[in-house]
Motif scaffolding. Structure first.
Motif, PDB file in Angstrom:
ATOM      1  N   LYS A 226       1.564 -16.248  15.144  1.00 32.21           N
ATOM      2  CA  LYS A 226       2.898 -15.709  15.473  1.00 32.21           C
ATOM      3  C   LYS A 226       2.955 -16.428  16.684  1.00 32.21           C
ATOM      4  O   LYS A 226       4.386 -16.784  16.749  1.00 32.21           O
ATOM      5  CB  LYS A 226       2.653 -14.530  15.705  1.00 32.21           C
ATOM      6  CG  LYS A 226       4.118 -13.636  16.303  1.00 32.21           C
ATOM      7  CD  LYS A 226       3.958 -12.279  16.466  1.00 32.21           C
ATOM      8  CE  LYS A 226       5.141 -11.600  16.844  1.00 32.21           C
ATOM      9  NZ  LYS A 226       4.947 -10.085  17.030  1.00 32.21           N
ATOM     10  N   VAL A 227       2.394 -16.662  17.774  1.00 25.39           N
ATOM     11  CA  VAL A 227       2.712 -17.105  19.128  1.00 25.39           C
ATOM     12  C   VAL A 227       2.879 -18.667  18.719  1.00 25.39           C
ATOM     13  O   VAL A 227       3.674 -19.209  19.625  1.00 25.39           O
ATOM     14  CB  VAL A 227       1.518 -17.036  20.303  1.00 25.39           C
ATOM     15  CG1 VAL A 227       1.782 -17.481  21.471  1.00 25.39           C
ATOM     16  CG2 VAL A 227       1.548 -15.318  20.261  1.00 25.39           C
ATOM     17  N   LYS A 228       2.101 -19.415  17.962  1.00 23.58           N
ATOM     18  CA  LYS A 228       2.426 -20.886  17.900  1.00 23.58           C
ATOM     19  C   LYS A 228       3.786 -21.163  17.274  1.00 23.58           C
ATOM     20  O   LYS A 228       4.478 -21.949  17.775  1.00 23.58           O
ATOM     21  CB  LYS A 228       1.401 -21.500  16.931  1.00 23.58           C
ATOM     22  CG  LYS A 228       0.190 -21.459  17.500  1.00 23.58           C
ATOM     23  CD  LYS A 228      -1.132 -22.197  16.420  1.00 23.58           C
ATOM     24  CE  LYS A 228      -2.366 -22.559  17.062  1.00 23.58           C
ATOM     25  NZ  LYS A 228      -3.213 -22.939  16.292  1.00 23.58           N
ATOM     26  N   GLN A 229       4.434 -20.082  16.532  1.00 25.79           N
ATOM     27  CA  GLN A 229       5.910 -20.117  15.908  1.00 25.79           C
ATOM     28  C   GLN A 229       6.688 -20.100  17.178  1.00 25.79           C
ATOM     29  O   GLN A 229       7.691 -20.543  17.147  1.00 25.79           O
ATOM     30  CB  GLN A 229       5.943 -19.191  14.850  1.00 25.79           C
ATOM     31  CG  GLN A 229       5.233 -19.343  13.428  1.00 25.79           C
ATOM     32  CD  GLN A 229       5.357 -18.353  12.562  1.00 25.79           C
ATOM     33  OE1 GLN A 229       5.787 -17.104  12.971  1.00 25.79           O
ATOM     34  NE2 GLN A 229       4.894 -18.488  11.279  1.00 25.79           N
ATOM     35  N   GLU A 230       6.321 -19.083  18.003  1.00 31.21           N
ATOM     36  CA  GLU A 230       7.323 -18.813  19.241  1.00 31.21           C
ATOM     37  C   GLU A 230       7.190 -20.379  20.059  1.00 31.21           C
ATOM     38  O   GLU A 230       8.340 -20.444  20.530  1.00 31.21           O
ATOM     39  CB  GLU A 230       6.559 -17.730  19.926  1.00 31.21           C
ATOM     40  CG  GLU A 230       6.780 -16.351  19.359  1.00 31.21           C
ATOM     41  CD  GLU A 230       6.116 -15.272  20.136  1.00 31.21           C
ATOM     42  OE1 GLU A 230       5.772 -15.649  21.109  1.00 31.21           O
ATOM     43  OE2 GLU A 230       6.559 -13.985  19.750  1.00 31.21           O
ATOM     44  N   ILE A 231       6.018 -20.976  20.290  1.00 32.07           N
ATOM     45  CA  ILE A 231       6.177 -22.168  20.901  1.00 32.07           C
ATOM     46  C   ILE A 231       6.785 -23.165  20.222  1.00 32.07           C
ATOM     47  O   ILE A 231       7.701 -24.013  20.929  1.00 32.07           O
ATOM     48  CB  ILE A 231       4.542 -22.578  20.918  1.00 32.07           C
ATOM     49  CG1 ILE A 231       3.811 -21.510  21.950  1.00 32.07           C
ATOM     50  CG2 ILE A 231       4.611 -24.003  21.744  1.00 32.07           C
ATOM     51  CD1 ILE A 231       2.455 -21.848  22.226  1.00 32.07           C
ATOM     52  N   ARG A 232       6.926 -23.175  19.002  1.00 33.84           N
ATOM     53  CA  ARG A 232       7.390 -24.195  18.151  1.00 33.84           C
ATOM     54  C   ARG A 232       8.965 -23.903  18.293  1.00 33.84           C
ATOM     55  O   ARG A 232       9.834 -24.795  18.463  1.00 33.84           O
ATOM     56  CB  ARG A 232       7.318 -24.014  16.572  1.00 33.84           C
ATOM     57  CG  ARG A 232       6.048 -24.863  16.230  1.00 33.84           C
ATOM     58  CD  ARG A 232       5.842 -24.583  14.633  1.00 33.84           C
ATOM     59  NE  ARG A 232       7.112 -25.035  14.036  1.00 33.84           N
ATOM     60  CZ  ARG A 232       7.377 -26.239  13.487  1.00 33.84           C
ATOM     61  NH1 ARG A 232       6.527 -27.385  13.831  1.00 33.84           N
ATOM     62  NH2 ARG A 232       8.213 -26.496  13.009  1.00 33.84           N
TER      63      ARG A 232
END
Length: 512
Positions: free
Chosen positions: A57-63
């Protein structure tokens, strides 16, 4: 002159666009996944909130924060076999693999179904509960237990598989399914599918997840049977609105301001804005480079003029020897020598041995003159190290230019008219011999962004040289791209300044 400057500025616009495009291409084609890099750099901090950045989820936010969920450019030149929404795939390696598969088989819909089947199989396999599998695949007996004080009945489980065996099979199965998401070679895919089929047959506890594996097999078989490679030969242009380049250049209207407003993104090393890091370092390097160039010209030009005027004299020969001896000495040697001589408790302690300021007393709200008075002792030794090697180079250029001009007809005419030697040399000869010096200045000007790695390491200066070296060493591509972009901009400005100065010093040049 004003008209010429305006024309050059108009010409510089496509030049700067080309520089920005090249910098952007470098940034998006840099090895590695920026999301993974930022996640790892955040995890190094050690707090619970930062470590959670490794979750999906957080990786998607970084993207989303980096704009990687957008198409790359305003348009895409592809083929009918390619997807126009491939940029939505989170994993960069998966994007590359899906592109290879679509280019090979030509059927994006079948490729997409195969990939979705792999994602579903990976998720199902990762959800296998090892403890539950142990209980479901075990027999149990009721035995009488005597512990010395009392006797009681207990249920004893005897699993058909050990916990370690189940864990190992689960790990191997998950690894093979995940590796299929990055495999495009047909032989490798078929080999892995065969291994998985054998593992499912040998391990009964995998039966609840076998349906997802059969879906993968079916999807890949469909991909082979319905291949349309002819689509790869038909070009297709796709137009996009919002895209990564537009966001990189102009910002997103929110937190991201864009390169045109000095926002170069996030550093991979410490997750800090590149603009905040680079301008502080650039100030230090620019001060040293600017003062070094200023001192070099102030000292070298008079030496070059006098050497040309007194050609082949004792001063000319002696200054040439001394300057070239200095020029041959490397910067790290002179810097170390200066430290041992003038910042050594065993000899002389005239200057601080390292740093740019004393952090215990320096305050950011000090005025200009007070700040200069504080910084000056720290600048003397590094400034000498920066400057000394330029004397020979610039003075020789000045000398050669002056010797060439002094032998021309208009100089002899000026002397024949009875003009004084000082006026002939400084007014007529000097202006016409400055063109090579100006050309050198135009090339030196962009160097300010690069700093000097060796000198900054020796004197512990927080400048751009050391920052550039660390960025290259740690593959900090946003910082590298920022340095490249600013260097290109300064190069354009340097050539514009040189063109203007040509007309100022040489009356033969006119831009009207």
């Amino acid at each position: 002159m004003l008209r010429y400057i305006l024309k050059r500025l108009i010409v510089f616009i496509p030049t700067l666009i080309a520089i920005s495009l090249l910098a952007f291409v470098i940034s998006i084609n840099a090895p590695g996944d920026p999301v993974e890099r930022l996640s790892k750099s955040a995890n190094k901090e050690g707090t619970a909130s930062e470590q959670s950045s490794s979750t999906k989820k957080v990786k998607q936010e970084i993207r989303k924060r980096l704009g990687l969920d957008l198409p790359v450019f305003y348009l895409s030149l592809a083929t009918m076999a390619d997807s126009d929404t491939l940029y939505k795939i989170d994993d960069k390696a998966h994007q590359d693999n899906l592109l290879r598969l679509s280019r090979k088989y030509g059927n994006w819909e079948a490729v997409q179904n195969y990939y979705l089947a792999l994602v579903a199989a990976a998720e199902v396999t990762s959800n296998i509960d090892v403890e539950e599998v142990c209980k479901l695949n075990s027999t149990f007996t009721i035995q009488e237990i005597n512990d010395g004080d009392s006797t009681y009945l207990d249920t004893i489980y005897a699993s058909n598989y050990s916990k370690n065996e189940i864990t190992q099979v689960k790990s191997n199965t998950s690894f093979d399914i995940i590796s299929l998401q990055e495999s495009y070679n047909e032989d490798i895919i078929l080999s892995k599918l065969t291994d998985l089929e054998k593992r499912y047959a040998e391990n009964e506890f995998l039966a609840p997840t076998k349906e997802s594996f059969l879906a993968v097999q079916k999807a890949f078989k469909n991909l082979q049977e319905n291949a349309t490679p002819w689509k790869t030969y038909i070009p297709k242009i796709t137009w996009y609105g919002k895209n990564q380049y537009h966001r990189w250049l102009f910002g997103d209207g929110g937190e991201r301001k864009g390169v045109l407003r000095g926002d170069f993104g996030i550093s991979y090393i410490d997750n800090q804005p590149v603009s905040d890091k680079i301008w502080k370092k650039f100030t230090v390097s620019f001060v040293f480079i600017f003062l070094s160039i200023l001192l070099s010209y102030i000292i070298s030009i008079p030496i070059g003029i006098y050497s040309a005027y007194k050609k082949n004299s004792a001063f000319d020969k002696g200054s040439s020897v001394i300057l070239f001896v200095l020029y041959s000495m490397p910067g790290f040697f002179i810097g170390t020598l200066l430290l041992y001589a003038f910042a050594n408790p065993d000899t002389l302690v005239w200057f601080p041995e390292s740093g740019w300021q004393d952090p215990s007393i320096y305050q950011e709200d000090w005025g200009l003159f007070k700040s200069m008075a504080h910084h000056w002792p720290y600048m003397v030794l590094p400034l000498i190290t920066y400057t000394y090697s330029s004397f020979a180079f610039l003075s020789r250029i000045m000398r050669v230019g002056m010797v060439d001009v002094m032998g021309q007809d208009f100089i002899r005419t000026a002397r024949a008219k009875g003009l004084g030697e000082k006026k002939v040399v400084l007014k007529h000869a000097l202006r016409n011999s400055l063109l090579p010096i100006i050309t050198v200045f135009a090339n030196i000007f962009p160097v300010a962004i690069g700093g000097s790695v060796i000198i900054e390491v020796i004197f512990s200066l927080p400048g751009m040289g050391l920052e550039t070296f660390n960025a290259i060493l740690n593959y900090d591509y946003p910082m590298i791209v920022a340095i490249f972009t600013i260097s290109g901009f300064l190069t354009v400005i340097g050539y514009l300044v040189a063109d203007i100065l040509y007309a100022v010093v040489d009356p033969r040049i006119s831009y009207s």
